[in-house]
Motif scaffolding. Sequence first.
Motif, PDB file in Angstrom:
ATOM      1  N   CYS A   1       0.876  -1.172   0.000  1.00 37.81           N
ATOM      2  CA  CYS A   1       0.000   0.000   0.000  1.00 37.81           C
ATOM      3  C   CYS A   1       0.913   1.222   0.000  1.00 37.81           C
ATOM      4  O   CYS A   1       2.122   1.093  -0.181  1.00 37.81           O
ATOM      5  CB  CYS A   1      -0.937   0.000   1.213  1.00 37.81           C
ATOM      6  N   GLY A   2       0.340   2.382   0.218  1.00 40.15           N
ATOM      7  CA  GLY A   2       1.141   3.597   0.232  1.00 40.15           C
ATOM      8  C   GLY A   2       2.117   3.664   1.381  1.00 40.15           C
ATOM      9  O   GLY A   2       3.005   4.531   1.393  1.00 40.15           O
ATOM     10  N   ARG A   3       1.999   2.742   2.349  1.00 38.86           N
ATOM     11  CA  ARG A   3       2.941   2.709   3.465  1.00 38.86           C
ATOM     12  C   ARG A   3       4.187   1.874   3.148  1.00 38.86           C
ATOM     13  O   ARG A   3       5.160   1.910   3.910  1.00 38.86           O
ATOM     14  CB  ARG A   3       2.272   2.091   4.694  1.00 38.86           C
ATOM     15  N   THR A   4       4.131   1.075   2.095  1.00 40.18           N
ATOM     16  CA  THR A   4       5.213   0.135   1.806  1.00 40.18           C
ATOM     17  C   THR A   4       6.529   0.870   1.595  1.00 40.18           C
ATOM     18  O   THR A   4       6.591   1.861   0.864  1.00 40.18           O
ATOM     19  CB  THR A   4       4.869  -0.705   0.559  1.00 40.18           C
ATOM     20  N   LEU A   5       7.585   0.351   2.215  1.00 38.33           N
ATOM     21  CA  LEU A   5       8.851   1.072   2.284  1.00 38.33           C
ATOM     22  C   LEU A   5       9.930   0.510   1.365  1.00 38.33           C
ATOM     23  O   LEU A   5      11.089   0.896   1.458  1.00 38.33           O
ATOM     24  CB  LEU A   5       9.343   1.080   3.739  1.00 38.33           C
ATOM     25  N   TYR A   6       9.573  -0.440   0.499  1.00 41.89           N
ATOM     26  CA  TYR A   6      10.527  -0.978  -0.460  1.00 41.89           C
ATOM     27  C   TYR A   6       9.751  -1.580  -1.623  1.00 41.89           C
ATOM     28  O   TYR A   6       8.528  -1.679  -1.582  1.00 41.89           O
ATOM     29  CB  TYR A   6      11.448  -2.020   0.176  1.00 41.89           C
ATOM     30  N   ASN A   7      10.474  -2.017  -2.665  1.00 40.06           N
ATOM     31  CA  ASN A   7       9.837  -2.643  -3.816  1.00 40.06           C
ATOM     32  C   ASN A   7       9.399  -4.044  -3.410  1.00 40.06           C
ATOM     33  O   ASN A   7      10.210  -4.978  -3.358  1.00 40.06           O
ATOM     34  CB  ASN A   7      10.801  -2.700  -5.006  1.00 40.06           C
ATOM     35  N   LEU A   8       8.126  -4.188  -3.109  1.00 37.70           N
ATOM     36  CA  LEU A   8       7.619  -5.417  -2.520  1.00 37.70           C
ATOM     37  C   LEU A   8       7.735  -6.608  -3.467  1.00 37.70           C
ATOM     38  O   LEU A   8       8.226  -7.678  -3.093  1.00 37.70           O
ATOM     39  CB  LEU A   8       6.161  -5.214  -2.098  1.00 37.70           C
TER      40      LEU A   8
ATOM     41  N   VAL B   1      10.700  -6.883   7.486  1.00 34.50           N
ATOM     42  CA  VAL B   1       9.750  -5.777   7.632  1.00 34.50           C
ATOM     43  C   VAL B   1      10.404  -4.450   7.273  1.00 34.50           C
ATOM     44  O   VAL B   1      11.501  -4.126   7.761  1.00 34.50           O
ATOM     45  CB  VAL B   1       9.225  -5.695   9.086  1.00 34.50           C
ATOM     46  N   GLY B   2       9.737  -3.683   6.435  1.00 37.41           N
ATOM     47  CA  GLY B   2      10.206  -2.341   6.136  1.00 37.41           C
ATOM     48  C   GLY B   2      10.195  -1.481   7.391  1.00 37.41           C
ATOM     49  O   GLY B   2       9.172  -1.357   8.059  1.00 37.41           O
ATOM     50  N   ALA B   3      11.353  -0.912   7.732  1.00 38.25           N
ATOM     51  CA  ALA B   3      11.459  -0.092   8.939  1.00 38.25           C
ATOM     52  C   ALA B   3      11.525   1.400   8.610  1.00 38.25           C
ATOM     53  O   ALA B   3      11.048   2.228   9.382  1.00 38.25           O
ATOM     54  CB  ALA B   3      12.709  -0.500   9.732  1.00 38.25           C
TER      55      ALA B   3
ATOM     56  N   LYS C   1       8.121 -20.762   7.816  1.00 37.04           N
ATOM     57  CA  LYS C   1       7.214 -19.700   7.398  1.00 37.04           C
ATOM     58  C   LYS C   1       7.929 -18.359   7.493  1.00 37.04           C
ATOM     59  O   LYS C   1       8.486 -18.019   8.537  1.00 37.04           O
ATOM     60  CB  LYS C   1       5.957 -19.694   8.279  1.00 37.04           C
ATOM     61  N   ILE C   2       7.893 -17.618   6.400  1.00 41.40           N
ATOM     62  CA  ILE C   2       8.588 -16.330   6.329  1.00 41.40           C
ATOM     63  C   ILE C   2       7.574 -15.245   6.002  1.00 41.40           C
ATOM     64  O   ILE C   2       6.840 -15.353   5.018  1.00 41.40           O
ATOM     65  CB  ILE C   2       9.686 -16.360   5.248  1.00 41.40           C
ATOM     66  N   ALA C   3       7.533 -14.208   6.833  1.00 42.05           N
ATOM     67  CA  ALA C   3       6.633 -13.078   6.610  1.00 42.05           C
ATOM     68  C   ALA C   3       7.407 -11.946   5.947  1.00 42.05           C
ATOM     69  O   ALA C   3       8.519 -11.607   6.375  1.00 42.05           O
ATOM     70  CB  ALA C   3       6.036 -12.609   7.929  1.00 42.05           C
ATOM     71  N   ILE C   4       6.806 -11.368   4.911  1.00 42.48           N
ATOM     72  CA  ILE C   4       7.429 -10.269   4.167  1.00 42.48           C
ATOM     73  C   ILE C   4       6.456  -9.105   4.208  1.00 42.48           C
ATOM     74  O   ILE C   4       5.417  -9.122   3.548  1.00 42.48           O
ATOM     75  CB  ILE C   4       7.715 -10.692   2.712  1.00 42.48           C
ATOM     76  N   MET C   5       6.763  -8.093   4.998  1.00 43.30           N
ATOM     77  CA  MET C   5       5.829  -7.009   5.285  1.00 43.30           C
ATOM     78  C   MET C   5       6.397  -5.660   4.854  1.00 43.30           C
ATOM     79  O   MET C   5       7.538  -5.331   5.176  1.00 43.30           O
ATOM     80  CB  MET C   5       5.519  -6.963   6.793  1.00 43.30           C
ATOM     81  N   GLY C   6       5.558  -4.890   4.176  1.00 39.72           N
ATOM     82  CA  GLY C   6       6.013  -3.613   3.667  1.00 39.72           C
ATOM     83  C   GLY C   6       6.220  -2.563   4.736  1.00 39.72           C
ATOM     84  O   GLY C   6       6.999  -1.627   4.548  1.00 39.72           O
TER      85      GLY C   6
ATOM     86  N   GLY D   1      14.686   2.415   2.652  1.00 36.48           N
ATOM     87  CA  GLY D   1      16.004   1.821   2.495  1.00 36.48           C
ATOM     88  C   GLY D   1      16.473   0.996   3.670  1.00 36.48           C
ATOM     89  O   GLY D   1      17.603   0.498   3.662  1.00 36.48           O
ATOM     90  N   LYS D   2      15.626   0.822   4.680  1.00 37.96           N
ATOM     91  CA  LYS D   2      16.012   0.079   5.874  1.00 37.96           C
ATOM     92  C   LYS D   2      15.008  -1.038   6.161  1.00 37.96           C
ATOM     93  O   LYS D   2      13.803  -0.864   5.983  1.00 37.96           O
ATOM     94  CB  LYS D   2      16.085   1.002   7.101  1.00 37.96           C
ATOM     95  N   VAL D   3      15.515  -2.164   6.645  1.00 34.59           N
ATOM     96  CA  VAL D   3      14.700  -3.342   6.921  1.00 34.59           C
ATOM     97  C   VAL D   3      15.066  -3.882   8.292  1.00 34.59           C
ATOM     98  O   VAL D   3      16.241  -3.883   8.682  1.00 34.59           O
ATOM     99  CB  VAL D   3      14.930  -4.434   5.851  1.00 34.59           C
ATOM    100  N   SER D   4      14.057  -4.359   9.034  1.00 39.87           N
ATOM    101  CA  SER D   4      14.292  -5.055  10.295  1.00 39.87           C
ATOM    102  C   SER D   4      13.924  -6.528  10.127  1.00 39.87           C
ATOM    103  O   SER D   4      12.969  -6.855   9.431  1.00 39.87           O
ATOM    104  CB  SER D   4      13.471  -4.434  11.427  1.00 39.87           C
ATOM    105  N   LEU D   5      14.686  -7.398  10.768  1.00 40.32           N
ATOM    106  CA  LEU D   5      14.455  -8.831  10.703  1.00 40.32           C
ATOM    107  C   LEU D   5      13.938  -9.341  12.044  1.00 40.32           C
ATOM    108  O   LEU D   5      14.372  -8.882  13.109  1.00 40.32           O
ATOM    109  CB  LEU D   5      15.750  -9.569  10.345  1.00 40.32           C
ATOM    110  N   TYR D   6      13.007 -10.285  11.964  1.00 36.53           N
ATOM    111  CA  TYR D   6      12.374 -10.831  13.151  1.00 36.53           C
ATOM    112  C   TYR D   6      12.547 -12.346  13.191  1.00 36.53           C
ATOM    113  O   TYR D   6      12.546 -13.020  12.162  1.00 36.53           O
ATOM    114  CB  TYR D   6      10.869 -10.525  13.144  1.00 36.53           C
ATOM    115  N   ARG D   7      12.680 -12.853  14.409  1.00 36.56           N
ATOM    116  CA  ARG D   7      12.528 -14.271  14.671  1.00 36.56           C
ATOM    117  C   ARG D   7      11.235 -14.403  15.474  1.00 36.56           C
ATOM    118  O   ARG D   7      11.145 -13.937  16.606  1.00 36.56           O
ATOM    119  CB  ARG D   7      13.701 -14.831  15.453  1.00 36.56           C
ATOM    120  N   GLY D   8      10.210 -14.988  14.850  1.00 34.75           N
ATOM    121  CA  GLY D   8       8.889 -14.942  15.485  1.00 34.75           C
ATOM    122  C   GLY D   8       8.457 -13.488  15.607  1.00 34.75           C
ATOM    123  O   GLY D   8       8.496 -12.725  14.658  1.00 34.75           O
ATOM    124  N   LYS D   9       8.067 -13.099  16.805  1.00 36.79           N
ATOM    125  CA  LYS D   9       7.644 -11.714  17.012  1.00 36.79           C
ATOM    126  C   LYS D   9       8.730 -10.846  17.636  1.00 36.79           C
ATOM    127  O   LYS D   9       8.485  -9.705  18.005  1.00 36.79           O
ATOM    128  CB  LYS D   9       6.376 -11.682  17.871  1.00 36.79           C
TER     129      LYS D   9
END
Length: 466
Positions: A379-386, A427-429, A405-410, A432-440
């Motif tokens: 959506c308009g919030r997405t922070l990278y080329n999804l 997850v787009g943070a 299972k891998i979640a890819i969130m804008g 140009g920046k991304v954060s990685l999660y293990r579970g939550k």
Amino acid sequence: MSTPYYHRRRSAVVHIGGVPLGGDNPIRIQSMTTTPTDDTEACVAQAKRIIAAGGEYVRLTTQGVREAENLRNIRAALRAEGIDTPLVADVHFNPRVADVAAQLVEKVRINPGNYVDTARTFKRIEYTDAEYAAEVQKIRDRLVPFLSICKAHHTAIRIGVNHGSLSDRIMSRYGDTPEGMVESCMEFLRVCVDEGFTDVVLSIKASNTVVMVRTVRLLVQQMEAEHMAFPLHLGVTEAGEGEDGRIRSAVGIGALLGEGLGDTIRVSLSEEPEAEIPVARKLVDYAAESARVRALAGEGIRDGVLALHYDETSLEDFQLKAAMDAGALLIDGKAKDLRLTVGEGSPITAEQIASTQEAILQAARVRFTRTEYISCPGCGRTLYNLQDTIRRIKDATSHLGGGVKIAIMGCIVNGPGEMADADYGYVGAARGKVSLYRGKECVEKNIPEAEAVDRLLQLIEADRSV
């Protein structure tokens, strides 16, 4: 014109501009723009593509007051071209934005998980009954002025609960349960009813089809118990793209359409939004066409195996119909396995049939044989080329097989919540920046986007080597 549904649940009619919803009206199809809402030209162009494809409502993310105010320009530009399709503002975190948007468009979606409650932090909070009642009163105090604006401008609302953004308050009292999701919705709906505001649509979405189906059913039961019959918007959130996104959507949406539930749908694909419309159209049309067939589909179950045969030449049509027919039977445990066949001479190959069977069984949470991707539609919030990012992540991780299972969130709106059902999250943070999660749990913050896919793979491989 949408096909009328066979034995459809009868809901109240909600007026959304010139396209009414519910009652005897057709099941409506919608999508959402992925362009920044402060970019008038881009939003208008994308809205026109959605509408040209058959979209009957167009939703736009509305991050802040600036974006809300620009809805005026977007709407004016469309109306100047003779396009009167209703527009819907999608609001999270800031009720003031909803107040502004309600004066400018035909419908506003609010999320009970973050409309008044603070953003989800996964903290457990102990409330006395009096303290909990005081928190619910805060909802009423903030919602009533918004409803007054909506009444004055003839604006409808959607109370849109997402599994991924339930508040800490709801989670603390009800846990991560269908009952908690339903109560999150009903707290807001009861205020609407008390205030005599009835132009309300409801949705409860999850990326897990079993959770989505069971929770929508429970919501309908709760409404009936409280003598309500508001229309329902259906969708599997973060369904993904390609074959998996279509099949997962067809399993969840199809199971409910087969029970006569649903007044409007969105197929949330991680693709261009106009690509969602023809898929949604096929689900609606097939639901009406095959209601009797699917009601009798249980007769095809032998020793727990559901056998279904199709005379299809289109792979997509075969996949959507099989997923819709099998969905509820697999989700409800009436079948434990699936065997699909096609007519002689069909171009659909044995490999494609086997892949479809695996995808349907995985979408219904029966058997996991492949890496699963939970990806938002953007959506308009997405922070990278999804779309590009999904392709790169799939290329790097598809070899991992079932059970991952891998979640890819804008962005962060539903990120940590939906990732509670995933093993890893991307997850787009920021731009140009991304954060990685293990579970939550966020394990790496603000990684440069150019490095993020490699770092995700390193994280997964390090965990698998332990």
